[in-house]
Design an enzyme around this catalytic site. Structure first.
Site, PDB file in Angstrom:
ATOM      1  N   LYS A   1      14.355  -5.253  -9.559  1.00 16.50           N
ATOM      2  CA  LYS A   1      14.181  -3.721  -8.832  1.00 16.50           C
ATOM      3  C   LYS A   1      13.660  -2.797 -10.000  1.00 16.50           C
ATOM      4  O   LYS A   1      13.830  -3.126 -11.308  1.00 16.50           O
ATOM      5  CB  LYS A   1      15.445  -3.207  -8.470  1.00 16.50           C
ATOM      6  CG  LYS A   1      16.377  -2.587  -9.425  1.00 16.50           C
ATOM      7  CD  LYS A   1      17.511  -2.017  -8.787  1.00 16.50           C
ATOM      8  CE  LYS A   1      18.467  -0.946  -9.976  1.00 16.50           C
ATOM      9  NZ  LYS A   1      19.457  -0.408  -9.402  1.00 16.50           N
TER      10      LYS A   1
ATOM     11  N   SER B   1       0.713  -2.008   2.363  1.00 16.25           N
ATOM     12  CA  SER B   1       1.349  -2.739   1.151  1.00 16.25           C
ATOM     13  C   SER B   1       1.973  -1.596   0.376  1.00 16.25           C
ATOM     14  O   SER B   1       1.787  -0.479   0.569  1.00 16.25           O
ATOM     15  CB  SER B   1       0.227  -3.488   0.373  1.00 16.25           C
ATOM     16  OG  SER B   1      -0.860  -2.822   0.184  1.00 16.25           O
TER      17      SER B   1
ATOM     18  N   THR C   1       7.925  -3.793   2.610  1.00 15.77           N
ATOM     19  CA  THR C   1       6.249  -4.037   2.696  1.00 15.77           C
ATOM     20  C   THR C   1       6.184  -5.277   1.628  1.00 15.77           C
ATOM     21  O   THR C   1       7.149  -5.979   1.669  1.00 15.77           O
ATOM     22  CB  THR C   1       5.765  -2.853   2.317  1.00 15.77           C
ATOM     23  OG1 THR C   1       4.208  -3.180   2.468  1.00 15.77           O
ATOM     24  CG2 THR C   1       5.996  -2.205   0.901  1.00 15.77           C
ATOM     25  N   TYR C   2       5.248  -5.365   0.899  1.00 21.03           N
ATOM     26  CA  TYR C   2       4.834  -6.447   0.219  1.00 21.03           C
ATOM     27  C   TYR C   2       3.825  -5.901  -0.940  1.00 21.03           C
ATOM     28  O   TYR C   2       3.621  -4.686  -1.028  1.00 21.03           O
ATOM     29  CB  TYR C   2       4.056  -7.396   0.688  1.00 21.03           C
ATOM     30  CG  TYR C   2       2.798  -7.275   1.154  1.00 21.03           C
ATOM     31  CD1 TYR C   2       1.693  -7.308   0.477  1.00 21.03           C
ATOM     32  CD2 TYR C   2       2.574  -6.665   2.678  1.00 21.03           C
ATOM     33  CE1 TYR C   2       0.330  -7.117   1.136  1.00 21.03           C
ATOM     34  CE2 TYR C   2       1.320  -6.460   3.131  1.00 21.03           C
ATOM     35  CZ  TYR C   2       0.348  -6.612   2.423  1.00 21.03           C
ATOM     36  OH  TYR C   2      -0.759  -6.198   2.822  1.00 21.03           O
TER      37      TYR C   2
ATOM     38  N   GLY D   1      -0.980   2.005   4.134  1.00 23.21           N
ATOM     39  CA  GLY D   1      -0.833   1.656   5.442  1.00 23.21           C
ATOM     40  C   GLY D   1       0.564   2.545   6.066  1.00 23.21           C
ATOM     41  O   GLY D   1       0.627   3.633   5.972  1.00 23.21           O
ATOM     42  N   ALA D   2       1.036   1.940   6.906  1.00 22.32           N
ATOM     43  CA  ALA D   2       2.301   2.431   7.702  1.00 22.32           C
ATOM     44  C   ALA D   2       3.372   2.995   6.638  1.00 22.32           C
ATOM     45  O   ALA D   2       3.975   3.979   6.874  1.00 22.32           O
ATOM     46  CB  ALA D   2       2.989   1.671   8.715  1.00 22.32           C
ATOM     47  N   ALA D   3       3.675   2.187   5.708  1.00 27.48           N
ATOM     48  CA  ALA D   3       4.560   2.691   4.652  1.00 27.48           C
ATOM     49  C   ALA D   3       4.268   4.163   3.937  1.00 27.48           C
ATOM     50  O   ALA D   3       5.061   4.900   3.570  1.00 27.48           O
ATOM     51  CB  ALA D   3       4.458   1.647   3.385  1.00 27.48           C
TER      52      ALA D   3
END
Length: 126
Positions: A9, A25, A57-58, A73-75
């Site tokens: 993390k 992403s 996400t990635y 993007g959506a994030a």
């Protein structure tokens, strides 16, 4: 039996960009990706400490040494630039592996420089 454990993390990363019209992403400084044991295109969970949002996400790579943490993007709709987030990845291990495994925990300063890294979390007390 397989168990899911925290693999690594980035703790209290600061969001540096939010790019709505970029491929979805999270772009992360390549050096931080390596320190946390993440891989490019690996699924990650993001926990926004400032607003409580939690999403997946990635990883995509950002320039090494840049300190970049960019939600794309959506994030991008789940954060504001400057929000502090925890970025976590998990792995599947069998019981024997789990007994020996230690996660890569990277604690960041507000500028995304590394404060410290470790593989243990102190026991929480009352």
């Amino acid at each position: 039996m397989q168990v899911t454990l925290l693999k690594g993390k980035l703790h209290m990363a600061s969001v540096t960009q939010a790019e709505l019209w970029y491929d979805g992403s999270c772009a992360i400084d390549k050096d931080l990706v390596e320190l946390a044991g993440f891989r490019e295109f690996e699924k990650i969970d993001i926990y926004n400490v400032d607003n409580g949002e939690r999403f997946h996400t990635y990883v995509i790579l950002a320039e090494a040494g840049s300190g970049t943490i960019s939600m794309n993007g959506a994030a991008a709709r789940r954060v504001q630039v400057g929000d502090r987030v925890i970025i976590a990845a998990y792995g599947q291990l069998d019981e024997a592996e789990a007994d020996q495994f230690k996660p890569k925990l990277v604690y960041l300063n507000k500028d995304n420089s590394v404060e410290r890294s470790t593989n243990t979390i102190p026991m929480q007390k009352d």
